[in-house]
Structure formats: structure tokens, C-alpha cells
Scaffold this motif. Structure first.
Motif, PDB file in Angstrom:
ATOM      1  N   ALA A 126       0.818  -1.217   0.000  1.00  0.00           N
ATOM      2  CA  ALA A 126       0.000   0.000   0.000  1.00  0.00           C
ATOM      3  C   ALA A 126       0.850   1.263   0.000  1.00  0.00           C
ATOM      4  N   TRP A 127       2.111   1.133   0.358  1.00  0.00           N
ATOM      5  CA  TRP A 127       3.004   2.286   0.543  1.00  0.00           C
ATOM      6  C   TRP A 127       3.061   3.195  -0.679  1.00  0.00           C
ATOM      7  N   LYS A 128       3.272   2.639  -1.853  1.00  0.00           N
ATOM      8  CA  LYS A 128       3.478   3.461  -3.049  1.00  0.00           C
ATOM      9  C   LYS A 128       2.281   4.369  -3.329  1.00  0.00           C
ATOM     10  N   ASP A 129       1.091   3.792  -3.355  1.00  0.00           N
ATOM     11  CA  ASP A 129      -0.107   4.584  -3.644  1.00  0.00           C
ATOM     12  C   ASP A 129      -0.405   5.584  -2.527  1.00  0.00           C
ATOM     13  N   MET A 130      -0.259   5.125  -1.288  1.00  0.00           N
ATOM     14  CA  MET A 130      -0.562   6.004  -0.155  1.00  0.00           C
ATOM     15  C   MET A 130       0.421   7.161  -0.069  1.00  0.00           C
ATOM     16  N   SER A 131       1.702   6.896  -0.329  1.00  0.00           N
ATOM     17  CA  SER A 131       2.685   7.985  -0.242  1.00  0.00           C
ATOM     18  C   SER A 131       2.475   8.997  -1.353  1.00  0.00           C
ATOM     19  N   LYS A 132       2.103   8.521  -2.535  1.00  0.00           N
ATOM     20  CA  LYS A 132       1.817   9.437  -3.646  1.00  0.00           C
ATOM     21  C   LYS A 132       0.606  10.311  -3.316  1.00  0.00           C
ATOM     22  N   SER A 133      -0.424   9.695  -2.770  1.00  0.00           N
ATOM     23  CA  SER A 133      -1.630  10.431  -2.389  1.00  0.00           C
ATOM     24  C   SER A 133      -1.314  11.458  -1.298  1.00  0.00           C
ATOM     25  N   PHE A 134      -0.478  11.065  -0.334  1.00  0.00           N
ATOM     26  CA  PHE A 134      -0.091  11.984   0.734  1.00  0.00           C
ATOM     27  C   PHE A 134       0.672  13.172   0.173  1.00  0.00           C
ATOM     28  N   GLN A 135       1.612  12.917  -0.717  1.00  0.00           N
ATOM     29  CA  GLN A 135       2.409  14.000  -1.290  1.00  0.00           C
ATOM     30  C   GLN A 135       1.539  14.968  -2.084  1.00  0.00           C
ATOM     31  N   GLU A 136       0.574  14.434  -2.830  1.00  0.00           N
ATOM     32  CA  GLU A 136      -0.332  15.293  -3.602  1.00  0.00           C
ATOM     33  C   GLU A 136      -1.200  16.144  -2.669  1.00  0.00           C
ATOM     34  N   ALA A 137      -1.724  15.534  -1.625  1.00  0.00           N
ATOM     35  CA  ALA A 137      -2.567  16.268  -0.673  1.00  0.00           C
ATOM     36  C   ALA A 137      -1.751  17.339   0.049  1.00  0.00           C
ATOM     37  N   SER A 138      -0.504  17.024   0.344  1.00  0.00           N
ATOM     38  CA  SER A 138       0.377  17.990   1.001  1.00  0.00           C
ATOM     39  C   SER A 138       0.636  19.189   0.086  1.00  0.00           C
ATOM     40  N   ARG A 139       0.895  18.912  -1.182  1.00  0.00           N
ATOM     41  CA  ARG A 139       1.099  20.004  -2.156  1.00  0.00           C
ATOM     42  C   ARG A 139      -0.155  20.863  -2.270  1.00  0.00           C
ATOM     43  N   ASP A 140      -1.310  20.221  -2.327  1.00  0.00           N
ATOM     44  CA  ASP A 140      -2.571  20.963  -2.436  1.00  0.00           C
ATOM     45  C   ASP A 140      -2.787  21.865  -1.220  1.00  0.00           C
ATOM     46  N   LEU A 141      -2.490  21.342  -0.041  1.00  0.00           N
ATOM     47  CA  LEU A 141      -2.664  22.135   1.177  1.00  0.00           C
ATOM     48  C   LEU A 141      -1.705  23.323   1.188  1.00  0.00           C
ATOM     49  N   LYS A 142      -0.479  23.107   0.795  1.00  0.00           N
ATOM     50  CA  LYS A 142       0.488  24.214   0.744  1.00  0.00           C
ATOM     51  C   LYS A 142       0.043  25.272  -0.268  1.00  0.00           C
ATOM     52  N   GLU A 143      -0.495  24.835  -1.391  1.00  0.00           N
ATOM     53  CA  GLU A 143      -0.992  25.773  -2.398  1.00  0.00           C
ATOM     54  C   GLU A 143      -2.178  26.566  -1.848  1.00  0.00           C
ATOM     55  N   GLY A 144      -3.078  25.891  -1.139  1.00  0.00           N
ATOM     56  CA  GLY A 144      -4.213  26.571  -0.520  1.00  0.00           C
ATOM     57  C   GLY A 144      -3.764  27.590   0.515  1.00  0.00           C
ATOM     58  N   LEU A 145      -2.741  27.239   1.257  1.00  0.00           N
ATOM     59  CA  LEU A 145      -2.184  28.155   2.256  1.00  0.00           C
ATOM     60  C   LEU A 145      -1.573  29.379   1.585  1.00  0.00           C
ATOM     61  N   LYS A 146      -0.864  29.152   0.519  1.00  0.00           N
ATOM     62  CA  LYS A 146      -0.254  30.257  -0.240  1.00  0.00           C
ATOM     63  C   LYS A 146      -1.352  31.185  -0.772  1.00  0.00           C
ATOM     64  N   ASN A 147      -2.407  30.605  -1.329  1.00  0.00           N
ATOM     65  CA  ASN A 147      -3.509  31.405  -1.869  1.00  0.00           C
ATOM     66  C   ASN A 147      -4.210  32.205  -0.768  1.00  0.00           C
ATOM     67  N   ALA A 148      -4.394  31.576   0.396  1.00  0.00           N
ATOM     68  CA  ALA A 148      -5.042  32.280   1.507  1.00  0.00           C
ATOM     69  C   ALA A 148      -4.184  33.460   1.960  1.00  0.00           C
ATOM     70  N   ARG A 149      -2.885  33.252   2.011  1.00  0.00           N
ATOM     71  CA  ARG A 149      -1.980  34.333   2.412  1.00  0.00           C
ATOM     72  C   ARG A 149      -2.061  35.487   1.404  1.00  0.00           C
ATOM     73  N   GLU A 150      -2.082  35.158   0.120  1.00  0.00           N
ATOM     74  CA  GLU A 150      -2.167  36.193  -0.917  1.00  0.00           C
ATOM     75  C   GLU A 150      -3.505  36.934  -0.843  1.00  0.00           C
ATOM     76  N   GLU A 151      -4.591  36.199  -0.615  1.00  0.00           N
ATOM     77  CA  GLU A 151      -5.908  36.829  -0.499  1.00  0.00           C
ATOM     78  C   GLU A 151      -5.948  37.793   0.683  1.00  0.00           C
ATOM     79  N   LEU A 152      -5.364  37.368   1.786  1.00  0.00           N
ATOM     80  CA  LEU A 152      -5.336  38.223   2.968  1.00  0.00           C
ATOM     81  C   LEU A 152      -4.514  39.480   2.697  1.00  0.00           C
ATOM     82  N   ASP A 153      -3.367  39.307   2.052  1.00  0.00           N
ATOM     83  CA  ASP A 153      -2.528  40.465   1.707  1.00  0.00           C
ATOM     84  C   ASP A 153      -3.282  41.414   0.774  1.00  0.00           C
TER      85      ASP A 153
END
Length: 161
Positions: A126-153
């Protein structure tokens, strides 16, 4: 991955060499028996090396994931503090939208933490699929955080004019 491919290739070469007809039937049985044992040992060593590599990679990703989650948590707190401090200057509708966005980011962070815990206890299969999914979700969250920071600014800058 390159290490794994090289180990598998080496094992395959050893196997093919062991299957080569030496021409001398009397010695052939002894050579083949020795070579078979060597190939089995090499294959076993390759399996062990691959397992060790995967386990080491798993620990690295989990450690990196925990570090990222802590960083994301601090970033969300900073945005919440900024929003709280700047909310008087901003329009009520913008503040509500920012609070909603931050709540969604917190929820995504919590989901990611749960996913990381599952990843830590996952099997090799299960490691390969789960780690890929985790990495994608992590990237999405970081992108959302970046967008929220820009919106606030942007909201702060537009309201201070």
C-alpha cells in the motif's frame, strides 16, 4: 529506484550466467549447484536491500510529513492572527470568507495528519499509492495556504487605500 533496478539487473545477470552451458558435463552439475546457491544468496541479498531501502524511504517521508504539518500549522496560526488583528480594517464579508478559508485549511491539515498516521502503519504493497496520495494532498494544502496568504494580503492592501 535506480538502486533497486541495479540490484534486480545484477541478480538477473547472475542467474543467466549460472544457466550458461559450460560444456563439461562432469563439472557442470557441481558448477550449477554452486551457482544456484550463489544466485539464491544474491537474490536474497537484493530482497533485503530493497526492503531496507523502502523502509528507510518510508521513515524519511513520514519525518518530512510531520515537519511539513507542523510548518503548515504555524502558517495557519499566523494567518489567523493576522486576520484577527486586521479584521477591523477589512470589510465584514472579506473577514468571513477568510475565516471560512482558514477553517477549510485546518480541516485539510487534520485530514493530512490522519493520512500520515495511516501511511506510517501501511504495508509495502500500500506504501506506493498512499505515499503518492499523501504527497499530492500535502502540495494541495500548501498551495491553498499560499492562496489564503495572498488573499489576505490583497484584502488588507485594498482596504487600506
Amino acid at each position: 529506484m535506480r538502486i533497486i533496478a541495479n540490484l534486480i539487473l545484477s541478480s538477473l545477470v547472475l542467474f543467466l550466467v549460472s544457466c550458461n552451458d559450460g560444456g563439461n558435463e562432469k563439472k557442470e552439475g557441481a558448477i550449477n549447484e554452486t551457482t544456484k546457491k550463489e544466485v539464491k544468496m544474491e537474490v536474497e541479498q537484493a530482497k533485503n536491500t530493497i526492503s531496507e531501502y523502502l523502509y528507510e524511504r518510508k521513515d524519511d517521508l513520514i519525518a518530512e510529513g510531520r515537519k511539513n504539518l507542523d510548518e503548515i500549522g504555524r502558517d495557519i496560526e499566523q494567518l489567523e492572527n493576522r486576520l484577527e488583528n486586521d479584521s477591523e480594517k477589512m470589510k465584514e464579508k472579506i473577514v468571513e470568507q477568510q475565516e471560512k478559508t482558514l477553517a477549510q485549511l485546518r480541516e485539510q491539515r487534520n485530514d493530512l495528519r490522519t493520512q500520515l498516521d495511516s501511511l506510517e502503519n501501511s504495508s509495502e504493497d500500500a506504501w506506493k499509492d498512499m505515499s503518492k496520495s499523501f504527497q499530492e494532498a500535502s502540495r494541495d494544502l500548501k498551495e491553498g495556504l499560499k492562496n489564503a496568504r495572498e488573499e489576505l494580503d490583497n484584502s488588507k492592501n485594498n482596504n487600506s487605500k
